[in-house]
Structures are given as C-alpha cells and as structure tokens.
Scaffold this motif. Sequence first.
Motif, short mmCIF file in Angstrom:
data_model
loop_
_atom_site.label_atom_id
_atom_site.label_comp_id
_atom_site.label_asym_id
_atom_site.label_seq_id
_atom_site.Cartn_x
_atom_site.Cartn_y
_atom_site.Cartn_z
N ILE A 1 53.42 -5.27 53.45
CA ILE A 1 53.32 -3.17 53.24
C ILE A 1 53.27 -3.00 55.04
O ILE A 1 53.49 -2.47 54.65
CB ILE A 1 52.08 -3.46 52.46
CG1 ILE A 1 52.44 -3.82 51.31
CG2 ILE A 1 51.03 -2.22 52.83
CD1 ILE A 1 51.43 -4.04 49.98
N SER A 2 52.52 -4.07 55.79
CA SER A 2 52.47 -3.12 57.07
C SER A 2 53.44 -3.48 57.91
O SER A 2 54.65 -2.38 58.35
CB SER A 2 51.90 -4.38 57.28
OG SER A 2 51.27 -4.14 59.60
N ARG B 1 56.86 1.78 56.93
CA ARG B 1 57.39 3.38 57.72
C ARG B 1 58.60 3.81 56.79
O ARG B 1 58.95 5.00 56.83
CB ARG B 1 58.26 3.28 59.11
CG ARG B 1 56.82 3.36 60.32
CD ARG B 1 57.30 2.87 61.78
NE ARG B 1 56.41 1.78 62.11
CZ ARG B 1 55.70 2.88 62.76
NH1 ARG B 1 55.78 4.22 62.34
NH2 ARG B 1 54.35 1.94 63.62
N ILE B 2 58.58 2.27 55.81
CA ILE B 2 59.75 2.83 54.81
C ILE B 2 59.40 2.71 53.28
O ILE B 2 60.48 3.88 52.70
CB ILE B 2 60.26 1.60 54.21
CG1 ILE B 2 61.39 0.83 56.06
CG2 ILE B 2 61.86 1.65 53.38
CD1 ILE B 2 61.77 -0.72 55.80
N ILE B 3 57.82 2.82 52.87
CA ILE B 3 58.07 2.95 51.88
C ILE B 3 57.46 4.84 51.68
O ILE B 3 56.38 5.35 52.80
CB ILE B 3 56.65 2.34 51.77
CG1 ILE B 3 56.47 0.65 51.51
CG2 ILE B 3 56.28 2.95 50.54
CD1 ILE B 3 55.47 0.10 51.15
N PRO B 4 57.86 6.05 50.62
CA PRO B 4 57.52 7.21 51.05
C PRO B 4 55.99 7.20 50.42
O PRO B 4 55.57 6.69 49.88
CB PRO B 4 58.40 7.29 49.96
CG PRO B 4 59.16 6.50 48.86
CD PRO B 4 59.16 4.48 49.63
N ASP B 5 55.55 8.16 50.88
CA ASP B 5 54.32 8.13 49.95
C ASP B 5 53.88 8.71 49.50
O ASP B 5 52.64 8.41 49.17
CB ASP B 5 53.61 9.13 51.85
CG ASP B 5 51.98 9.24 52.19
OD1 ASP B 5 51.50 8.02 52.29
OD2 ASP B 5 51.77 10.51 51.59
N ILE B 6 54.69 9.43 48.87
CA ILE B 6 54.20 9.21 47.45
C ILE B 6 54.33 8.69 46.72
O ILE B 6 53.76 9.06 45.14
CB ILE B 6 55.27 10.73 47.08
CG1 ILE B 6 54.64 11.88 45.95
CG2 ILE B 6 56.55 10.57 47.06
CD1 ILE B 6 55.71 13.29 45.31
N ALA B 7 55.18 7.88 46.60
CA ALA B 7 54.79 6.19 45.84
C ALA B 7 54.98 5.36 45.86
O ALA B 7 55.03 4.37 46.32
CB ALA B 7 57.11 6.12 45.57
N ARG B 8 53.82 5.40 47.44
CA ARG B 8 52.86 4.20 47.78
C ARG B 8 52.12 3.54 47.47
O ARG B 8 52.25 1.71 46.81
CB ARG B 8 52.16 4.37 48.83
CG ARG B 8 51.39 5.85 49.13
CD ARG B 8 50.14 5.51 49.98
NE ARG B 8 49.49 5.95 49.93
CZ ARG B 8 48.65 7.33 48.83
NH1 ARG B 8 50.12 8.04 48.96
NH2 ARG B 8 47.46 7.14 48.60
N LEU B 9 51.99 3.64 46.43
CA LEU B 9 50.77 2.71 44.91
C LEU B 9 51.85 2.37 44.47
O LEU B 9 51.07 0.93 44.62
CB LEU B 9 49.58 3.79 44.24
CG LEU B 9 48.34 4.30 45.09
CD1 LEU B 9 47.80 4.70 44.53
CD2 LEU B 9 48.10 3.05 45.60
N PRO B 10 52.60 2.85 43.61
CA PRO B 10 53.58 1.87 42.65
C PRO B 10 54.72 0.68 43.64
O PRO B 10 54.10 -0.42 43.61
CB PRO B 10 55.14 2.89 42.15
CG PRO B 10 54.64 4.13 42.52
CD PRO B 10 53.01 3.96 43.35
N PHE C 1 43.97 -0.10 55.25
CA PHE C 1 44.59 -0.83 56.52
C PHE C 1 46.12 -0.92 56.56
O PHE C 1 47.26 -0.57 56.99
CB PHE C 1 44.13 -2.41 56.00
CG PHE C 1 43.45 -2.74 58.38
CD1 PHE C 1 42.32 -1.86 58.26
CD2 PHE C 1 44.31 -3.04 58.53
CE1 PHE C 1 41.87 -2.10 59.50
CE2 PHE C 1 44.00 -4.09 59.79
CZ PHE C 1 42.23 -3.13 60.11
N ALA C 2 46.61 -1.55 55.38
CA ALA C 2 48.15 -2.25 55.26
C ALA C 2 48.86 -1.27 55.85
O ALA C 2 49.67 -1.62 56.88
CB ALA C 2 48.44 -3.54 54.60
N SER C 3 48.55 -0.10 55.46
CA SER C 3 50.17 0.89 54.21
C SER C 3 49.52 0.96 56.24
O SER C 3 50.58 3.04 56.82
CB SER C 3 49.52 1.48 54.21
OG SER C 3 48.22 1.81 53.71
#
Lengths: 229, 192
Positions: free
Chosen positions: A63-64, A68-77, A125-127
């Motif tokens: 995840i770390s 920068r690739i994971i979109p903020d809005i879909a981060r939990l899924p 933390f990791a994100s």
Amino acid sequence: MKYNRANQPVSPNDFTHAAIANNPAWAQLLGLCPLLAVSNTVANATGLALASAFVVIGSNTSISLLRRIIPDIARLPCFVLIIATFTTLTVMLLEAYAFDLYSRIALFVQIIVTNCMILGRAEVFASRQPVGRALMDALGTAVGFALALLLLGAVREVLGQGTLMADMDLLFGPAAAALQLQVFAVPPLALALLPPGAFIIAGLAFALAQSLGSTAKATTPHAEAQKHP
Amino acid sequence: MTELGLILFGALLVNNFVLAQFLGLCPFMGITRSFDTALATGLATTFVLALAAVTSHTLYHHLLLPLQLAYLNIIVFIIVIAGLVQVIQLYLKATSPVLHQVLGVYLPLITSNCAVLGVTLLAINQALSLLATFVFAVGAAAGFTLVMVLFGALREQLEQSNLPHAFAGTPIALLSAGLMSLAFMGFQGIGS
C-alpha cells in the motif's frame, strides 16, 4: 493532513511505538476475535501471529508503494482487496507447509482480512508514509500483536493443559517437538481452554495492563483516529 | 425439517457465534454501550448476513467451482459483503429514510464485522445446501442480536456502577462476557 510526516527518516521509534505504546491489542483493542479464539495454546498463537505478520507486512509495504496510484476516493476498497490477496496467499502457504496446524485455526486465518488492526495501519500509516517507515510500522504492529497472542496463549496453555509450547512440531518440523515443557502434571484450571476462560483471562490481563498505566483510554490522539472507522 | 431446526437452534444458542466462537467481538465490545444501538446493529447485521451468505453460496457453487477458482473465495466474499452493504445503504436511503436514519451509521461497520465473513465461510466449509445456508445465517445473526441486546442492557448498568480503576471499561466487560459465555455453555450437548 496527507504526507504530514512523509520526509522523516526511518527510525526505530516507528517500530516501538507500533509494538508497545500503540499496541494493537492492549492499547487499541483491535483484533480481539483472533486474540481470544486462537490463544488457547502457544502453537496456535504462534501460527496465527506469523500469518497475521505476513499479511500486515505485505499489505503495508504494497500500500505504501502504491500510495500515489491509489485514487483517494476508492482507497478503502483498494486496501481491502490488497489485504484479501495477502490473506489468500497466507492460506495457500499454510495449506502447503503446515496443514495440520492450519486445519486447527483455518477460519481465523481466513478472516484476517476483516481484522481492523490491518486496515487501520493501512489507512492511518502506510497510505501516507514512504515504504521504509511503513515496513517498520508493520513489523512493530506484527510484533505487538504476536506479544499479546503469545502471552495469553502461554497463560491459557499452562493453566488449561499443564504444558507449555506443546505441538510446536506442527509448525516448525519434528525437531521442535522437544520444545514442549510439562509444567503441571494435572492441569490446574481446565476452564482456561474453554471460551469462558478466554474472556475471563483476557479480562484479567486487560485489568493488569490498565492498572500498569498503558490503558486504552490513555492513548494519544494519533491512536484515537484509528479506532474502528 | 428437524435438520433445519437443529441448524437454526445450534447457530442461535449452542454454538453462539459471539460467546462460543469469538466472531463479531469488535461490535460486541465497541457498540453495546446502550440497548438501542445494540438492537439496531443486531438487526442491520442480520439483514446483511442472511443476504451475504445466500449470495456467496450461489456465487461459490455456480461460478467459482465450475471455473475452478475456489481459492479466490475470500476475495470474492469480501467484495460481495462490501457491495451488499453499499446497495442496502443506497436502497434504504431512497425508500425508507426512517430506517436509514436508524441503521445508517451501523451499516458501514458491518463490512469489517468478522462474523459476517466467518459465517459465510463456515457455511461453505460445512457444504450446506442453499436453504440450510440461509437458516444457518439467520440463526447465527439472531444469536448475535440476542447477545448484543442482552449485553447492551448489562453494560448500561455497568456504566453506572462504581468500579476499581483497573477494571473500569473493557476489563469488566470482558469478565461479564466470560460469565455470560459460561451460562451459554449450558446449552452444549443439546441436539447432538
């Protein structure tokens, strides 16, 4: 808020903070289900501690790296899918190399994916941190959770079964069978192995932790933010 | 019929998921501070659990097994549960604002309730039929609700009582849960 401490170097503080001061079990009350269910013997506790460690280290690091690739809005899924992938890998590894132990704790290995401790570390933390710090934090979390599992496991095994570290050969091969210690010939409190014993012994352990001062209430605002979402 | 009755009773009382199998302890410890929230959480969980178990059972037997993808079960089930929670939330918002207001806060927490995933996986592991899966899920969820409500009522009293510092909060809650679990052990052996 994001990347607030991103430029700080990797430090051992991340490890000790995650393992002791911000311990997932006794400071944050996360992962209670596996903590109570699988702490009946040291062997079971070790198995789950290693499985959880693999998942939290793997998912925190990935995840770390992907933060920068994971979109903020879909981060939990996204986090949940990454954690579920590592859980599936763990299940496959245990099925292949420690099947007898796995079949005792199977359900609790499979539901590591819903352990809020791991999702909590990902979100808080990791994100937001570079990979070195995320790895330190994951190691600390894994060690902290293992400490709680093993302490509870040791107390329950000695009281309920009279032995310490029985059946370690299921995890580490035949040579580990020699680790077994016979503490009591007759188990002093058979209840310790049963569900009520788990609740009562954990309750007493939490009371001890609370009287020693490291309580769930005395956590920092940092820890407060990562309680159950 | 007797078999279904035994599955229902077994999941509800004998093998109660919270007190005998340690599933769903997070909501049990976290949100049973009052009777009303305990009841609302229990009802929302029942609804999601029954739907999730049936959907997962169908997907597993008609999609994953024929395609030899059974090893993906954890990933697929967690998506099913998270998706169902979203759909139910949107549906309630559109059709029943009152119910949405009551259950709204508790619905998202269900995704991370390990009882939902646990029961779904157990039903698959025990190779139950579709109907039996539904009965098993309803029984498990009813048992969860029962214990949540009982414990919620108990904790309202505990919050009022004057406890030694070391035991206040979680420790006394765990000890009370232990005594409750001891009482539930009285059901052991029924139906076997």
